[in-house]
Design a protein around this motif. Structure first.
Motif, mmCIF file in Angstrom:
data_model
loop_
_atom_site.group_PDB
_atom_site.id
_atom_site.type_symbol
_atom_site.label_atom_id
_atom_site.label_comp_id
_atom_site.label_asym_id
_atom_site.label_seq_id
_atom_site.Cartn_x
_atom_site.Cartn_y
_atom_site.Cartn_z
ATOM 1 N N PHE A 102 -1.762 -68.669 -113.415
ATOM 2 C CA PHE A 102 -0.500 -69.251 -113.870
ATOM 3 C C PHE A 102 0.637 -68.626 -113.083
ATOM 4 O O PHE A 102 0.691 -67.401 -112.930
ATOM 5 C CB PHE A 102 -0.302 -68.980 -115.365
ATOM 6 C CG PHE A 102 1.121 -69.159 -115.852
ATOM 7 C CD1 PHE A 102 1.556 -70.396 -116.301
ATOM 8 C CD2 PHE A 102 2.017 -68.099 -115.857
ATOM 9 C CE1 PHE A 102 2.870 -70.576 -116.752
ATOM 10 C CE2 PHE A 102 3.327 -68.258 -116.297
ATOM 11 C CZ PHE A 102 3.753 -69.510 -116.744
ATOM 12 N N ILE A 103 1.529 -69.450 -112.551
ATOM 13 C CA ILE A 103 2.773 -68.980 -111.945
ATOM 14 C C ILE A 103 3.899 -69.830 -112.515
ATOM 15 O O ILE A 103 3.858 -71.065 -112.430
ATOM 16 C CB ILE A 103 2.765 -69.080 -110.401
ATOM 17 C CG1 ILE A 103 1.603 -68.284 -109.798
ATOM 18 C CG2 ILE A 103 4.084 -68.564 -109.837
ATOM 19 C CD1 ILE A 103 0.441 -69.120 -109.364
ATOM 20 N N HIS A 104 4.876 -69.200 -113.114
ATOM 21 C CA HIS A 104 5.970 -69.929 -113.758
ATOM 22 C C HIS A 104 6.686 -70.818 -112.748
ATOM 23 O O HIS A 104 6.875 -70.446 -111.575
ATOM 24 C CB HIS A 104 6.960 -68.953 -114.382
ATOM 25 C CG HIS A 104 7.845 -69.583 -115.398
ATOM 26 N ND1 HIS A 104 8.944 -70.355 -115.056
ATOM 27 C CD2 HIS A 104 7.808 -69.578 -116.765
ATOM 28 C CE1 HIS A 104 9.538 -70.787 -116.154
ATOM 29 N NE2 HIS A 104 8.874 -70.335 -117.210
ATOM 30 N N PRO B 21 4.736 -74.748 -98.244
ATOM 31 C CA PRO B 21 4.032 -74.602 -99.518
ATOM 32 C C PRO B 21 4.251 -75.770 -100.470
ATOM 33 O O PRO B 21 5.349 -76.335 -100.549
ATOM 34 C CB PRO B 21 4.615 -73.312 -100.102
ATOM 35 C CG PRO B 21 5.925 -73.124 -99.426
ATOM 36 C CD PRO B 21 5.785 -73.731 -98.065
ATOM 37 N N ILE B 22 3.187 -76.149 -101.185
ATOM 38 C CA ILE B 22 3.302 -77.099 -102.282
ATOM 39 C C ILE B 22 4.215 -76.471 -103.330
ATOM 40 O O ILE B 22 4.146 -75.268 -103.588
ATOM 41 C CB ILE B 22 1.916 -77.382 -102.903
ATOM 42 C CG1 ILE B 22 0.918 -77.809 -101.840
ATOM 43 C CG2 ILE B 22 2.018 -78.423 -104.004
ATOM 44 C CD1 ILE B 22 -0.530 -77.832 -102.352
ATOM 45 N N GLU B 23 5.047 -77.249 -103.947
ATOM 46 C CA GLU B 23 5.973 -76.684 -104.927
ATOM 47 C C GLU B 23 5.374 -76.709 -106.336
ATOM 48 O O GLU B 23 5.975 -77.218 -107.294
ATOM 49 C CB GLU B 23 7.320 -77.401 -104.856
ATOM 50 C CG GLU B 23 8.052 -77.103 -103.552
ATOM 51 C CD GLU B 23 9.515 -77.476 -103.573
ATOM 52 O OE1 GLU B 23 9.867 -78.494 -104.207
ATOM 53 O OE2 GLU B 23 10.319 -76.735 -102.959
ATOM 54 N N THR B 24 4.167 -76.156 -106.439
ATOM 55 C CA THR B 24 3.474 -75.933 -107.711
ATOM 56 C C THR B 24 2.677 -74.639 -107.554
ATOM 57 O O THR B 24 2.683 -74.019 -106.485
ATOM 58 C CB THR B 24 2.494 -77.080 -108.048
ATOM 59 O OG1 THR B 24 1.376 -77.017 -107.147
ATOM 60 C CG2 THR B 24 3.161 -78.447 -107.947
ATOM 61 N N ALA B 25 1.956 -74.266 -108.606
ATOM 62 C CA ALA B 25 1.085 -73.089 -108.511
ATOM 63 C C ALA B 25 0.010 -73.271 -107.442
ATOM 64 O O ALA B 25 -0.545 -72.284 -106.943
ATOM 65 C CB ALA B 25 0.432 -72.825 -109.871
ATOM 66 N N VAL C 226 -0.450 -74.151 -113.335
ATOM 67 C CA VAL C 226 -1.787 -73.577 -113.378
ATOM 68 C C VAL C 226 -2.637 -74.118 -112.231
ATOM 69 O O VAL C 226 -2.437 -75.240 -111.770
ATOM 70 C CB VAL C 226 -2.496 -73.862 -114.720
ATOM 71 C CG1 VAL C 226 -1.745 -73.221 -115.871
ATOM 72 C CG2 VAL C 226 -2.648 -75.356 -114.949
ATOM 73 N N VAL C 227 -3.582 -73.303 -111.819
ATOM 74 C CA VAL C 227 -4.530 -73.722 -110.796
ATOM 75 C C VAL C 227 -5.790 -72.881 -110.951
ATOM 76 O O VAL C 227 -5.724 -71.698 -111.314
ATOM 77 C CB VAL C 227 -3.930 -73.563 -109.379
ATOM 78 C CG1 VAL C 227 -3.625 -72.105 -109.056
ATOM 79 C CG2 VAL C 227 -4.841 -74.177 -108.325
ATOM 80 N N CYS C 228 -6.938 -73.492 -110.718
ATOM 81 C CA CYS C 228 -8.211 -72.769 -110.722
ATOM 82 C C CYS C 228 -8.554 -72.386 -109.293
ATOM 83 O O CYS C 228 -8.690 -73.267 -108.424
ATOM 84 C CB CYS C 228 -9.320 -73.627 -111.341
ATOM 85 S SG CYS C 228 -9.114 -73.917 -113.102
ATOM 86 N N PHE D 137 3.648 -64.424 -114.106
ATOM 87 C CA PHE D 137 2.333 -64.866 -113.648
ATOM 88 C C PHE D 137 1.263 -64.365 -114.607
ATOM 89 O O PHE D 137 1.483 -63.454 -115.412
ATOM 90 C CB PHE D 137 2.032 -64.366 -112.225
ATOM 91 C CG PHE D 137 1.782 -62.877 -112.139
ATOM 92 C CD1 PHE D 137 0.515 -62.344 -112.349
ATOM 93 C CD2 PHE D 137 2.819 -62.004 -111.839
ATOM 94 C CE1 PHE D 137 0.284 -60.974 -112.280
ATOM 95 C CE2 PHE D 137 2.606 -60.630 -111.763
ATOM 96 C CZ PHE D 137 1.326 -60.121 -111.988
ATOM 97 N N ALA D 138 0.107 -64.958 -114.515
ATOM 98 C CA ALA D 138 -1.053 -64.503 -115.282
ATOM 99 C C ALA D 138 -2.304 -64.967 -114.556
ATOM 100 O O ALA D 138 -2.274 -65.917 -113.763
ATOM 101 C CB ALA D 138 -1.032 -65.050 -116.709
ATOM 102 N N ALA D 139 -3.411 -64.299 -114.823
ATOM 103 C CA ALA D 139 -4.693 -64.678 -114.236
ATOM 104 C C ALA D 139 -5.786 -64.454 -115.265
ATOM 105 O O ALA D 139 -5.664 -63.592 -116.143
ATOM 106 C CB ALA D 139 -4.974 -63.859 -112.972
ATOM 107 N N TRP D 140 -6.845 -65.244 -115.163
ATOM 108 C CA TRP D 140 -7.944 -65.116 -116.118
ATOM 109 C C TRP D 140 -9.250 -65.545 -115.473
ATOM 110 O O TRP D 140 -9.266 -66.309 -114.508
ATOM 111 C CB TRP D 140 -7.678 -65.964 -117.365
ATOM 112 C CG TRP D 140 -7.498 -67.433 -117.105
ATOM 113 C CD1 TRP D 140 -8.438 -68.419 -117.111
ATOM 114 C CD2 TRP D 140 -6.250 -68.093 -116.810
ATOM 115 N NE1 TRP D 140 -7.882 -69.642 -116.851
ATOM 116 C CE2 TRP D 140 -6.535 -69.479 -116.655
ATOM 117 C CE3 TRP D 140 -4.926 -67.653 -116.668
ATOM 118 C CZ2 TRP D 140 -5.548 -70.423 -116.358
ATOM 119 C CZ3 TRP D 140 -3.958 -68.593 -116.365
ATOM 120 C CH2 TRP D 140 -4.267 -69.943 -116.217
ATOM 121 N N CYS D 141 -10.353 -65.027 -115.992
ATOM 122 C CA CYS D 141 -11.662 -65.528 -115.591
ATOM 123 C C CYS D 141 -12.041 -66.663 -116.534
ATOM 124 O O CYS D 141 -11.451 -66.831 -117.600
ATOM 125 C CB CYS D 141 -12.707 -64.420 -115.605
ATOM 126 S SG CYS D 141 -12.773 -63.471 -117.129
#
Length: 437
Positions: free
Chosen positions: A262-264, A301-305, A104-106, A242-246
């Motif tokens: 969210f990115i798996h 790239p960082i190997e996270t979301a 997850v990342v904001c 993946f998913a996204a939200w406000c």
């Protein structure tokens, strides 16, 4: 009315329920808007913009003070230095959606995140080019999907596949969605559906949809605008791509605040990008943290979301998100909030059915597995439309919202709404409909 009905529809009964509610004190953690007479509004609009947690001002003031005292050094100093600030939000964000902290990342805004996700996960070809969305998708999602299809040189008429309710019904049936995936899955490149449908408040079966999509070779993502902070989820275990939200609805982070993504973890390996197996739009905040400031113009790239980030994020907005996440944590987390939400929404539904069952229709499914905090109400009285009723209840001290053509959306939020709010709302709605009390 029988005695039981009289008891349920009474202010004393509502207050008794509030006295038994272990989360009732959480209301004191929020600023409740006031009516002109000084009474609290009945604020049932957390599905559009959540109320301000009282700690938000403290968190914002701290960052303003750091900026004032330290200038650029605030990136590296203090209890919450700005350079890694988004990392302070990962643990609690992950708990909300059922993810690992690395997933997850904001960042950005909701529709921007959906575009960035589609840049990676929508890779159409002549055989597999369709995107499955719902017929009544939130307009921004519809526009985003249509524009992505056009960007790749396909025609929305051919490549946009719409999941529709059956004739005479308002909500989608899971079996119909799964059947559509089975029938056309070989041509579907991406499935992008809501976790909670904005108009009806229906919760979709994300687990089953994801499994069905993957079985046909489709990528699967979700818009969680109305799900995050509303219902528990398990995105990692469900294997969602993946998913996204406000963050400004049930998460109460303020108007237009930074969104979440969210990115798996199976998509995180740098080689997927470097080998062009999973393309993305890149920016320096997604670059390996150890070498970011070497300015070598060789994206690793960082190997996270986090690798989907572009720029350093707005700290003041992240501070507001941290305040909201800490408030959710204080309440005990999403599972505890969901327990109250079920009780609160069930009570409101019982009141509405008992007092106004012949005058309104509740579009939101009654099954608790298919509904969250929102009830979507349509008026059935001849000669009286939902917009007129909405204007009347708003004038009487209720804040909710109206969605064309005829739905009043009300959302009793477990963090700050009460059972007494539900009673008062029902009383006001009865008056607005001209039903005798």
């Amino acid at each position: 009315m029988n005695n039981l009905s009289d008891k349920i529809f009474s202010q004393d009964h509502a207050r008794q329920l509030d006295s038994q509610d272990p989360l009732s004190e959480m209301r004191q953690e929020f600023h409740i808007p006031k009516q002109a007479n000084g009474d609290d509004e009945i604020y049932f609009c957390g599905n559009s913009l959540g109320l301000q947690p009282k700690r938000t001002q403290e968190y914002l003031n701290y960052e303003l003070s750091q900026w004032k005292k330290l200038g650029v050094k605030g990136h590296f100093s203090g209890d919450f230095p700005w350079m890694p600030y988004h990392e302070f939000l990962a643990e609690e964000s992950a708990k909300l959606v059922g993810a690992k902290t690395s997933e997850v990342v904001c960042m950005n805004s909701l529709t921007a995140n959906l575009h960035f996700m589609m840049a990676s996960f929508y890779q159409p070809n002549k055989l597999r080019h369709k995107i499955l969305i719902e017929e009544h998708a939130f307009p921004s999602d519809h526009y985003a999907v249509e524009s992505q299809i056009r960007f790749h040189g396909f025609a929305p008429k051919e490549s946009m596949l719409l999941a529709k309710p059956r004739a005479g019904e308002e909500t989608l049936r899971t079996e119909d969605i799964l059947a559509l995936i089975e029938q056309q899955g070989d041509e579907i490149a991406l499935i992008m559906l809501p976790g909670v449908q904005y108009y009806t408040g229906q919760v979709l079966d994300m687990k089953s949809i994801t499994a069905a999509g993957h079985a046909k070779g489709c990528r699967v993502g979700f818009d969680l605008a109305h799900a995050a902070g509303n219902i528990p989820m398990a995105l990692h275990d469900w294997d969602v791509d993946f998913a996204a939200w406000c963050s400004y609805k049930y998460l109460n982070s303020g108007p237009g605040s930074v969104a979440g993504c969210f990115i798996h973890e199976r998509h995180h390996k740098a080689e997927l990008y470097l080998n062009n197996e999973l393309p993305r739009f890149a920016g320096w905040w997604g670059h390996d943290k150890e070498s970011r400031f070497r300015m070598e113009n060789n994206f690793l790239p960082i190997e996270t979301a986090e690798s989907w980030q572009l720029s350093n994020p707005p700290i003041l907005s992240l501070a507001a998100i941290r305040a909201s996440l800490d408030t959710v944590k204080q309440a005990g987390g999403i599972e505890i909030l969901r327990q109250k939400s079920i009780k609160l929404t069930r009570y409101l539904r019982e009141l509405l059915n008992q007092e106004l069952g012949n005058d309104i229709t509740i579009l939101t499914p009654e099954d608790i597995h298919a509904s969250g905090a929102q009830l979507s109400i349509a008026v059935d009285l001849h000669g009286l439309d939902s917009k007129t009723v909405f204007d009347r209840i708003e004038a009487a001290g209720v804040t909710c919202d109206f969605r064309h053509p005829n739905v009043i959306r009300v959302a009793p939020v477990p963090l700050y709404n009460s059972f007494e709010d539900c009673f008062k709302f029902t009383s006001i709605l009865k008056k607005a409909l001209g039903v005798n009390l």
